[in-house]
Design a protein around this motif. Sequence first.
Motif, PDB file in Angstrom:
ATOM      1  N   PHE A  51       0.835  -1.204   0.000  1.00 46.84           N
ATOM      2  CA  PHE A  51       0.000   0.000   0.000  1.00 46.84           C
ATOM      3  C   PHE A  51       0.864   1.246   0.000  1.00 46.84           C
ATOM      4  CE2 PHE A  51      -2.217   3.309   2.467  1.00 46.84           C
ATOM      5  CZ  PHE A  51      -3.351   3.470   1.702  1.00 46.84           C
ATOM      6  N   GLU A  52       1.911   1.247   0.844  1.00 47.64           N
ATOM      7  CA  GLU A  52       2.729   2.456   0.990  1.00 47.64           C
ATOM      8  C   GLU A  52       3.675   2.660  -0.188  1.00 47.64           C
ATOM      9  OE1 GLU A  52       4.630   1.772   4.698  1.00 47.64           O
ATOM     10  OE2 GLU A  52       2.922   2.429   5.921  1.00 47.64           O
ATOM     11  N   ASN A  53       4.082   1.584  -0.869  1.00 51.58           N
ATOM     12  CA  ASN A  53       5.092   1.698  -1.921  1.00 51.58           C
ATOM     13  C   ASN A  53       4.536   1.491  -3.327  1.00 51.58           C
ATOM     14  OD1 ASN A  53       7.876   1.809  -0.370  1.00 51.58           O
ATOM     15  ND2 ASN A  53       6.595   0.282   0.676  1.00 51.58           N
ATOM     16  N   ALA A  54       3.221   1.426  -3.448  1.00 48.35           N
ATOM     17  CA  ALA A  54       2.620   1.229  -4.771  1.00 48.35           C
ATOM     18  C   ALA A  54       2.929   2.409  -5.691  1.00 48.35           C
ATOM     19  CB  ALA A  54       1.113   1.055  -4.636  1.00 48.35           C
ATOM     20  N   LEU A  55       3.098   2.134  -6.979  1.00 46.23           N
ATOM     21  CA  LEU A  55       3.357   3.193  -7.958  1.00 46.23           C
ATOM     22  C   LEU A  55       2.111   4.022  -8.210  1.00 46.23           C
ATOM     23  CD1 LEU A  55       5.528   1.244 -10.543  1.00 46.23           C
ATOM     24  CD2 LEU A  55       6.304   2.862  -8.800  1.00 46.23           C
ATOM     25  N   HIS A  56       0.950   3.391  -8.125  1.00 48.05           N
ATOM     26  CA  HIS A  56      -0.310   4.086  -8.349  1.00 48.05           C
ATOM     27  C   HIS A  56      -0.915   4.541  -7.031  1.00 48.05           C
ATOM     28  CE1 HIS A  56      -0.105   3.036 -12.476  1.00 48.05           C
ATOM     29  NE2 HIS A  56      -0.295   1.731 -12.294  1.00 48.05           N
ATOM     30  N   GLY A  57      -1.709   5.607  -7.112  1.00 51.45           N
ATOM     31  CA  GLY A  57      -2.381   6.101  -5.928  1.00 51.45           C
ATOM     32  C   GLY A  57      -3.491   5.171  -5.464  1.00 51.45           C
ATOM     33  N   ILE A  58      -3.570   4.963  -4.153  1.00 47.15           N
ATOM     34  CA  ILE A  58      -4.621   4.142  -3.559  1.00 47.15           C
ATOM     35  C   ILE A  58      -5.207   4.944  -2.397  1.00 47.15           C
ATOM     36  CG2 ILE A  58      -5.183   1.944  -2.450  1.00 47.15           C
ATOM     37  CD1 ILE A  58      -2.613   0.806  -3.661  1.00 47.15           C
ATOM     38  N   PHE A  59      -6.539   4.978  -2.356  1.00 43.13           N
ATOM     39  CA  PHE A  59      -7.147   5.681  -1.209  1.00 43.13           C
ATOM     40  C   PHE A  59      -8.493   5.077  -0.884  1.00 43.13           C
ATOM     41  CE2 PHE A  59      -8.817   8.203  -4.775  1.00 43.13           C
ATOM     42  CZ  PHE A  59     -10.159   8.328  -4.441  1.00 43.13           C
ATOM     43  N   CYS A  70      -4.960   7.026   2.589  1.00 42.37           N
ATOM     44  CA  CYS A  70      -4.358   7.124   1.255  1.00 42.37           C
ATOM     45  C   CYS A  70      -2.886   6.789   1.360  1.00 42.37           C
ATOM     46  CB  CYS A  70      -4.565   8.529   0.658  1.00 42.37           C
ATOM     47  SG  CYS A  70      -3.775   9.843   1.597  1.00 42.37           S
ATOM     48  N   ASN A  71      -2.242   6.555   0.232  1.00 44.10           N
ATOM     49  CA  ASN A  71      -0.812   6.218   0.252  1.00 44.10           C
ATOM     50  C   ASN A  71       0.005   7.383  -0.289  1.00 44.10           C
ATOM     51  OD1 ASN A  71      -1.430   6.098  -2.424  1.00 44.10           O
ATOM     52  ND2 ASN A  71      -0.484   4.100  -2.805  1.00 44.10           N
ATOM     53  N   ASP A  81       2.949  17.016   0.086  1.00 48.53           N
ATOM     54  CA  ASP A  81       4.206  16.514   0.664  1.00 48.53           C
ATOM     55  C   ASP A  81       4.057  15.096   1.209  1.00 48.53           C
ATOM     56  OD1 ASP A  81       5.403  18.897   0.043  1.00 48.53           O
ATOM     57  OD2 ASP A  81       4.946  19.805   1.995  1.00 48.53           O
ATOM     58  N   SER A  82       2.921  14.788   1.785  1.00 46.21           N
ATOM     59  CA  SER A  82       2.726  13.470   2.391  1.00 46.21           C
ATOM     60  C   SER A  82       1.257  13.119   2.355  1.00 46.21           C
ATOM     61  CB  SER A  82       3.232  13.457   3.836  1.00 46.21           C
ATOM     62  OG  SER A  82       2.428  14.323   4.642  1.00 46.21           O
ATOM     63  N   GLU A  83       0.997  11.836   2.676  1.00 49.27           N
ATOM     64  CA  GLU A  83      -0.391  11.411   2.692  1.00 49.27           C
ATOM     65  C   GLU A  83      -1.176  12.093   3.813  1.00 49.27           C
ATOM     66  OE1 GLU A  83       2.074   7.972   4.499  1.00 49.27           O
ATOM     67  OE2 GLU A  83       2.256   9.559   2.975  1.00 49.27           O
ATOM     68  N   GLU A  84      -0.464  12.401   4.952  1.00 52.46           N
ATOM     69  CA  GLU A  84      -1.148  13.098   6.059  1.00 52.46           C
ATOM     70  C   GLU A  84      -1.507  14.511   5.645  1.00 52.46           C
ATOM     71  OE1 GLU A  84      -2.269  11.996   8.868  1.00 52.46           O
ATOM     72  OE2 GLU A  84      -1.605   9.974   8.362  1.00 52.46           O
ATOM     73  N   LYS A  87      -4.590  14.264   3.489  1.00 55.17           N
ATOM     74  CA  LYS A  87      -5.804  13.975   4.264  1.00 55.17           C
ATOM     75  C   LYS A  87      -6.281  15.188   5.054  1.00 55.17           C
ATOM     76  CE  LYS A  87      -5.741  10.203   6.677  1.00 55.17           C
ATOM     77  NZ  LYS A  87      -5.230   9.126   7.555  1.00 55.17           N
ATOM     78  N   GLN A  88      -5.349  15.965   5.576  1.00 57.64           N
ATOM     79  CA  GLN A  88      -5.735  17.113   6.401  1.00 57.64           C
ATOM     80  C   GLN A  88      -6.248  18.277   5.556  1.00 57.64           C
ATOM     81  OE1 GLN A  88      -2.361  18.080   8.843  1.00 57.64           O
ATOM     82  NE2 GLN A  88      -2.443  16.130  10.000  1.00 57.64           N
ATOM     83  N   ARG A  89      -5.684  18.463   4.366  1.00 59.87           N
ATOM     84  CA  ARG A  89      -6.036  19.637   3.565  1.00 59.87           C
ATOM     85  C   ARG A  89      -7.222  19.386   2.630  1.00 59.87           C
ATOM     86  NH1 ARG A  89      -0.522  21.876   1.087  1.00 59.87           N
ATOM     87  NH2 ARG A  89      -2.043  23.228   0.057  1.00 59.87           N
ATOM     88  N   VAL A  90      -7.459  18.139   2.269  1.00 60.80           N
ATOM     89  CA  VAL A  90      -8.592  17.826   1.389  1.00 60.80           C
ATOM     90  C   VAL A  90      -9.662  17.151   2.236  1.00 60.80           C
ATOM     91  CG1 VAL A  90      -9.385  16.556  -0.624  1.00 60.80           C
ATOM     92  CG2 VAL A  90      -7.102  17.596  -0.620  1.00 60.80           C
ATOM     93  N   ILE A  91     -10.652  17.942   2.609  1.00 58.86           N
ATOM     94  CA  ILE A  91     -11.722  17.393   3.456  1.00 58.86           C
ATOM     95  C   ILE A  91     -13.050  17.304   2.706  1.00 58.86           C
ATOM     96  CG2 ILE A  91     -10.640  18.203   5.599  1.00 58.86           C
ATOM     97  CD1 ILE A  91     -12.526  20.596   5.527  1.00 58.86           C
ATOM     98  N   ARG A  92     -13.075  17.802   1.452  1.00 58.63           N
ATOM     99  CA  ARG A  92     -14.266  17.697   0.599  1.00 58.63           C
ATOM    100  C   ARG A  92     -13.795  17.268  -0.800  1.00 58.63           C
ATOM    101  NH1 ARG A  92     -19.461  17.442   1.575  1.00 58.63           N
ATOM    102  NH2 ARG A  92     -19.922  18.780  -0.216  1.00 58.63           N
ATOM    103  N   LEU A  93     -14.068  16.007  -1.148  1.00 57.60           N
ATOM    104  CA  LEU A  93     -13.595  15.504  -2.439  1.00 57.60           C
ATOM    105  C   LEU A  93     -14.177  16.290  -3.597  1.00 57.60           C
ATOM    106  CD1 LEU A  93     -13.754  11.621  -1.969  1.00 57.60           C
ATOM    107  CD2 LEU A  93     -11.857  13.165  -1.521  1.00 57.60           C
ATOM    108  N   ARG A  94     -15.452  16.637  -3.493  1.00 56.66           N
ATOM    109  CA  ARG A  94     -16.145  17.283  -4.615  1.00 56.66           C
ATOM    110  C   ARG A  94     -15.492  18.596  -4.989  1.00 56.66           C
ATOM    111  NH1 ARG A  94     -20.567  20.683  -5.852  1.00 56.66           N
ATOM    112  NH2 ARG A  94     -21.883  19.831  -7.531  1.00 56.66           N
ATOM    113  N   GLU A  95     -15.202  19.437  -3.975  1.00 58.82           N
ATOM    114  CA  GLU A  95     -14.671  20.766  -4.283  1.00 58.82           C
ATOM    115  C   GLU A  95     -13.152  20.815  -4.293  1.00 58.82           C
ATOM    116  OE1 GLU A  95     -16.902  20.155  -1.939  1.00 58.82           O
ATOM    117  OE2 GLU A  95     -18.747  21.069  -2.727  1.00 58.82           O
ATOM    118  N   GLN A  96     -12.499  19.930  -3.526  1.00 59.43           N
ATOM    119  CA  GLN A  96     -11.057  20.074  -3.334  1.00 59.43           C
ATOM    120  C   GLN A  96     -10.216  19.040  -4.076  1.00 59.43           C
ATOM    121  OE1 GLN A  96     -11.528  20.061   1.064  1.00 59.43           O
ATOM    122  NE2 GLN A  96     -10.279  21.935   1.019  1.00 59.43           N
TER     123      GLN A  96
END
Length: 584
Positions: A51-59, A70-71, A81-84, A87-96
């Motif tokens: 999960f952490e080293n996958a080439l593709h994004g997983i969430f 997410c990875n 910069d990181s998955e954290e 997660k902290q900055r994108v709290i609305r998938l639709r708009e962000q």
Amino acid sequence: MKKPSDAPDSGYGIGDLLGLGRQSVRKNYYPALQERIDELEQERNRYKWLFENALHGIFQANLRGGFVACNQAMARICGYDSEEDLKQRVIRLREQLFFSSAEFDAVRQELLDNGSLSARETRLRRADQTPVYVAITLLRRPDLGPEVVEAFVADITERVQARQKLEQLNLDLEHRVEERTEALQNANVVLRYQIEEREKIERELVLAMETAREANRSKDKYLAAASHDLLQPLNAARLMISALQDSQLPEQESRMVHQVHRALEGAEDLLADLLDISKLDQQAMQPDLVFTDLEELLKGLGEEFDAVATNARLDFRVRTVPAMVKTDHRMLIRIVRNLLSNAFRYTRSGGVLLALRTQGERLRIEVWDTGVGIEESKLRDIFTEFHQLLPQGTGGRQGVGLGLAIVERMIRVLGYGIDVSSRPGHGSRFVVCMPVEQVAVHQPPARPEGVDVFNGGFDGARVLVIDNEPAVLESMRLLLQRWGCQVLTAASEARALALLGELGTDEAPSVILADYHLDNDLTGCEAIYAVRRKLGRDVPAAVITADRSDDMLRRVRAQQLPILNKPVKPNRLRALLTSLLSTA
């Protein structure tokens, strides 16, 4: 005071539920449990690493909110910069997360309708608010929440940019073409008159080509229509001459009859060859593929050419093996007959061999001769029209040079192959290659009781001939009577039925020979079935016709009736009659 462990049992503890309530049991099962826990921990660590080293994004996320997990690859795709941080900055998938709310709504609706979507191309919003092109695969997880999803994301920005670049290149190319076209149009203003004249000439050429095509179609229609009328008198004359040949004539008259016979034979062959070449060149001859007993076909041709070999004082042998092919029966007979005719025509001493051999998954029909042979430089020329192996006047009956041309075209239509090898002065070998067909072996039908069987000769054979041409009826009657047959003739179906009504049961015909085209748009097939109904049994029958069209051939073959083309050659008629009487 009693310890809690000494209190009476008031229920089951976790040890009891796991089967570890007694100390002895715990001692026995704890190592196995610990080993299983270790295995599960290893499996968890493996999936965590993937999960952490996958080439593709997983969430994992909630469509109504933000990310659950997410990875690092997902954070990298979106420019965080990181998955954290993601997660902290994108709290609305639709708009962000999605670059377009409309694209998110479309993805969400399809996911709610179908439960999943695969490799959907869309745009996500990066941390710097620029779009990134991705292919996203989503799966709903209703067990975790009504709109909880798991996703795999692949960055396809390079692919999209390459596609956009290609589209731009195409646009640039179209623009350059338009510019060049405009320049050419401007440069050709002074040539407008010449262009108009050229277009006029082109229109005239198109009209001339269409006129030529129409003339070709008219020629084919004329040949098809005229062939019947041309071949009918030739057929009558040939049968009359054959009857005369069987008569006792003075030597001079016999020689004259023989010369007339050869002249008629040449005219028939030339006419038949011209008709076939015309149909082949116009691609109007289509194969009618049916399962054919190749051994029986070649043996029949061998019987046909036995008389030719006897007259030429040549040795003729036929060697076959059991084999079935799916082929056009008429075309294959024509191919082998033309090869045998050429072999006998150019062989003065020695003999001819007709052989059928198997070679792997293919069959080989071979025609060997000890004739004059062909020079290697001319092997390719022998299949061209009007090409003869020997110059005129070198002895023997010469053809017109169409036989091998017809062979080559028919083999091409059937998809077979042909090979030629030859040594001048020693002979030639022609080989036709075709695939083997595996089919069930059919037992011959049992002969009905009470029907005469003719094992040899035609003495006493009763033959009913139906033809609307009086000359053909008379010539057939004379020839068949010479062979010892009892002949009944009728010009129509009605006349044939009336004639049968005048006969006794022991005078019924053993064989029916009917012309295909009768008066009043009736056919010989209809006449044959009417006679069979009248007699109450399937009398052996054949259709004799000058019509060589594929449509007629398919219709007669559908009725499972043998066909003999006019002009009728006596040896072929004799072979057909022998075959029909053997099944009577």
